[in-house]
Design a protein around this motif. Structure first.
Motif, short mmCIF file in Angstrom:
data_model
loop_
_atom_site.label_atom_id
_atom_site.label_comp_id
_atom_site.label_asym_id
_atom_site.label_seq_id
_atom_site.Cartn_x
_atom_site.Cartn_y
_atom_site.Cartn_z
N THR A 9 4.00 -4.66 1.98
CA THR A 9 4.20 -3.39 1.28
C THR A 9 3.01 -2.48 1.56
OG1 THR A 9 4.89 -2.48 -0.87
CG2 THR A 9 3.04 -4.00 -0.90
N ASP A 10 3.14 -1.23 1.14
CA ASP A 10 2.01 -0.30 1.24
C ASP A 10 1.14 -0.44 0.01
OD1 ASP A 10 2.44 1.27 3.70
OD2 ASP A 10 4.30 1.89 2.71
N TYR A 12 -0.29 1.67 -1.72
CA TYR A 12 -0.12 2.60 -2.85
C TYR A 12 0.93 2.11 -3.85
CZ TYR A 12 3.71 5.62 -0.77
OH TYR A 12 4.85 6.14 -0.26
N GLN A 13 1.85 1.25 -3.39
CA GLN A 13 2.82 0.69 -4.34
C GLN A 13 2.08 -0.12 -5.40
OE1 GLN A 13 5.57 1.98 -3.59
NE2 GLN A 13 6.10 1.80 -1.42
N ALA A 17 1.58 0.63 -9.30
CA ALA A 17 2.02 -0.43 -10.22
C ALA A 17 0.92 -0.74 -11.24
CB ALA A 17 2.38 -1.69 -9.41
N GLN A 119 9.17 -0.10 -6.95
CA GLN A 119 8.16 0.42 -6.01
C GLN A 119 7.70 -0.67 -5.03
OE1 GLN A 119 7.31 4.61 -7.15
NE2 GLN A 119 7.18 3.40 -5.31
N ILE A 120 7.51 -1.86 -5.54
CA ILE A 120 6.95 -2.90 -4.68
C ILE A 120 7.88 -3.25 -3.51
CG2 ILE A 120 6.36 -5.39 -4.64
CD1 ILE A 120 4.77 -4.90 -7.22
N GLU A 122 9.86 -1.12 -2.03
CA GLU A 122 10.21 0.07 -1.25
C GLU A 122 9.91 -0.08 0.25
OE1 GLU A 122 8.09 3.70 -2.25
OE2 GLU A 122 9.06 4.81 -0.64
N THR A 123 8.68 -0.47 0.55
CA THR A 123 8.26 -0.48 1.96
C THR A 123 9.08 -1.48 2.77
OG1 THR A 123 6.04 0.07 1.18
CG2 THR A 123 6.24 -0.65 3.46
N ARG B 157 6.59 1.59 6.88
CA ARG B 157 7.97 1.87 6.44
C ARG B 157 8.90 2.31 7.56
NH1 ARG B 157 7.50 5.65 1.85
NH2 ARG B 157 6.06 3.99 1.28
N ALA B 197 2.51 7.90 -4.53
CA ALA B 197 3.63 8.58 -3.87
C ALA B 197 4.10 9.72 -4.76
CB ALA B 197 4.76 7.58 -3.67
N SER B 199 6.90 9.88 -6.04
CA SER B 199 7.67 9.29 -7.14
C SER B 199 6.80 9.06 -8.37
CB SER B 199 8.29 7.97 -6.69
OG SER B 199 7.28 7.05 -6.33
#
Lengths: 468, 468
Positions: A9-10, A12-13, A17, A119-120, A122-123, B157, B197, B199
């Motif tokens: 993941t990225d 920023y997630q 979080a 969010q986690i 997403e990537t 992504r 993000a 979001s």
């Protein structure tokens, strides 16, 4: 061959979080839409791929011990790490079926979960769906021009590292018949093929001996590579000799392969020589920098090629290399959400939604999908998303809802279909699309409209943000 | 996160191996050259990457039980499967050092092993070196224009599935400073970054509250995304408020991030507003479809951007998507081998070889590498590979041999260097290359020549094949 952890993941997630966790938002329900803005390859449609595999990965996704140690080193706090230790995705996903044809700007998939979980993943979700959809779409274009010819994926050596593994899967969904990629064939149950490289011929002092040894050792599916020295003076005559020797043993040479030079010319001459030798059953395979345009041209020249091996241009999705799929928030904390933008076409659609495919009474697409609020059962009139006076009456048409529940509470709802089944489904869906959307030059533009209620909801939110 | 098995290969490697096995060639020594024919991105050099990781994978490469079961289903015979069961690569590899700058048409790496082992690793080797070299070269171009700005990889992504994992590694070798990719950061010890993000902002009813919550929860490395609603009317003013509140708590806002709109204009206006508020220490980060050309243009416009986040164009190596590296037989069964081609530039170089980098007395490259037979210690005169009357006297120059033993008998010879070390080495090597080879438009062409002895050997083989 992969072991995905939730750190796929990225960063920023995880940063977001942590804030949601600290600020008591961790149980806020959120809805995210996955969609893309631009069709790949200047084409008229895309083939949606990667879903069923992705769902399996999401269901098993966890943070490992070494992930938590790493995150601790990055300054994440104990209580949050403990939360991550117990992390698993427990949300719901509704989606278009894998293999369906899809179009820009409307939801292909919708995730509903607490905001941290949503969010986690997403990537990972974008990474998989963007890539496999790109490659399945490329493969589909190649299949469209190749007719009944056999199509093989030869791309692993020039693929973007292990991306090639997933490309081999997506190629089958788009209409390919097999792959040279052994590990992908093993894991996805794809027909695998491959015979010899130039190095094999070079390692012998003469070509004929190399062909003979090969035919003796591997008489089944025997394909001889004929262009190492001189295709018409050496390769084809030697292949004919070996084919005749095989006949004496009750065996049949399957094919010859051309990998350089003018493929149209060499295929025609090779065909003529093989036929004259009574070997009309020996097929001709061709490879070397192929793509949908080269194959189209070869077939227009009536090059008698039965099998095409496609490599780099298939598995990297050249010339596009990426699908621009995004994941946008449409609901959270009990409220519809919208992303405002200077550019009206980038304004997102709020709320949980459903998408309807509009069809005539023969089950043929009329070339439009309508986006509605989730609880709408039909769309009587669909509106252009940005041009207020454009609309289309849909009363007389069949309307097929496209978003189906595929995951509930983190559990995959349906058994995985085989790749063959997904590919067959894709072919069926593609057959429902009129030919105008399939041509390469300026394909007809598929319409995406929104329901009146969705338009009202969106415009209300736009006004709200304009006034604050 | 990967588990490579020896089936990470093309089927034809196994088909050929079966024949070599049956026909008693299994102990034939073979030498293969890895090289590429065309520089990526119309550039003047490439950055060689992927080697040290590849060697580790090769050393551990085995066929697993399920591989053998799968191959049995494909019709491979028992005795051969037993051989594969005991397979491990036991050969030697000589290579240019990872991070060095490399050029087309001359060997970058040479594999010497029994022919079966050398073939089985081919696909894996090409897959890894082609991709990481492509991405490191792209990253290096971006680093060249970005000067001292911080460069971050944001690509996962839109990466080609798990190819993104290796792209994050290669980007560091090419000169990037960090990544958003958590799992790559974990495994390769790369600095990781990421904040929020759109979001995140959208999930709040107002932007200021979102910024405040974030700054309170994550005051270290706090970067605020300012373009969700209106960069200059809302994002920057709110960021300034929060930065002032942070100052009262003895904290510092690290940066604001712009992700849309005209980045030059918004960066300048944001800088002015931040400076006027006494926040000259707050940096400006920018992202959104960046590549080397956009960054060059932004900096030419003196856009005050301190940090660039580069995604899709970096990790997919757009617009090229693949390096055309090949693996060609140059020796086998005790004989030098050559690949003849209609096109003279595609004729390969036979024999085990060494490559010399030609340098002046200050250690600066003169812009030429000379390829010689392995036992030559220097090249006094280097010849154009295809134009018989072109040659260059090298007597007065320093000559640095580039191919070093890196694996012997299947064992990696050197300890893995850290990515930081490889990146530093790459930077040093790039500093030895004159600027004419680094410009974007029609860079000066680096010369590749061959020694007189190598030319004689090659021409002898060409004559041999012409006469048969």
């Amino acid at each position: 061959m992969h072991n995905f952890s939730a750190t796929y993941t990225d960063q920023y997630q995880l940063a977001m979080a942590q804030v949601y966790f600290n600020k008591g938002h961790r149980d806020h329900k959120a809805v995210f839409d996955y969609f893309f803005r631009k069709l790949p390859f200047k084409g008229g449609y895309a083939v949606f791929a990667g879903l069923e595999e992705l769902l399996g990965i999401i269901q098993e996704l966890r943070f490992e011990e070494r992930d938590l140690l790493f995150l601790q080193e990055q300054g994440f706090k104990k209580d949050f790490l403990k939360y991550l230790h117990n992390f698993q995705f427990r949300g719901n996903i509704r989606s278009v079926k894998e293999g369906d044809i899809v179009f820009p700007t409307r939801p292909v998939l919708q995730v509903e979960a607490n905001i941290i979980e949503a969010q986690i993943i997403e990537t990972l979700l974008l990474n998989h769906l963007n890539f496999q959809t790109l490659i399945a779409s490329k493969a589909s274009r190649i299949r469209l021009v190749a007719g009944d010819s056999k199509l093989l994926d030869f791309g692993l050596r020039r693929a973007q590292a292990t991306g090639g593994y997933f490309a081999s899967r997506a190629a089958i969904i788009g209409g390919f018949d097999g792959t040279s990629n052994v590990i992908a064939a093993r894991d996805y149950d794809i027909p695998v093929s491959g015979t010899m490289a130039h190095s094999f011929i070079q390692s012998y002092d003469d070509e004929l001996k190399a062909f003979r040894d090969f035919a003796e050792s591997r008489p089944e599916n025997c394909v001889l590579l004929v262009d190492t020295y001189n295709t018409l003076k050496s390769g084809i005559p030697n292949a004919i000799k070996v084919a005749k020797e095989m006949e004496e043993r009750g065996q049949k040479l399957l094919a010859v392969r051309l990998d350089s030079g003018d493929l149209s010319y060499f295929a025609k001459e090779s065909r003529r020589m093989l036929d004259e030798a009574g070997l009309d059953y020996v097929k001709i395979a061709a490879s070397n920098q192929l793509d949908e345009y080269v194959i189209k041209s070869l077939l227009e020249q009536q090059a008698p090629i039965d099998v095409f091996g496609v490599g780099t241009n298939l598995v990297t999705g050249a010339p596009d290399a990426a699908l621009d799929g995004v994941y946008k928030l449409s609901w959270s904390g009990g409220e519809p959400r919208i992303k405002i933008s200077e550019s009206i076409v980038k304004v997102t659609l709020p709320h949980k939604k459903q998408v309807f495919r509009i069809k005539d009474s023969n089950g043929k697409c009329i070339g439009a999908d309508a986006v509605a609020l989730e609880n709408e059962e039909r769309v009587e009139e669909m509106f252009h998303p940005f041009e207020p006076y454009k609309s289309l009456q849909l009363g007389q048409f069949e309307q097929e809802p496209l978003l189906h529940p595929v995951m509930e509470g983190g559990e995959v709802l349906h058994e995985k279909r085989s790749l063959e089944e997904i590919a067959a489904y894709s072919l069926k869906r593609l057959s429902e699309l009129p030919i105008e959307f399939k041509r390469f030059n300026n394909p007809h533009i598929y319409k995406i409209g929104i329901s009146e209620k969705l338009r009202e909801e969106r415009d209300k939110l736009i006004r709200h943000y304009k006034n604050t």
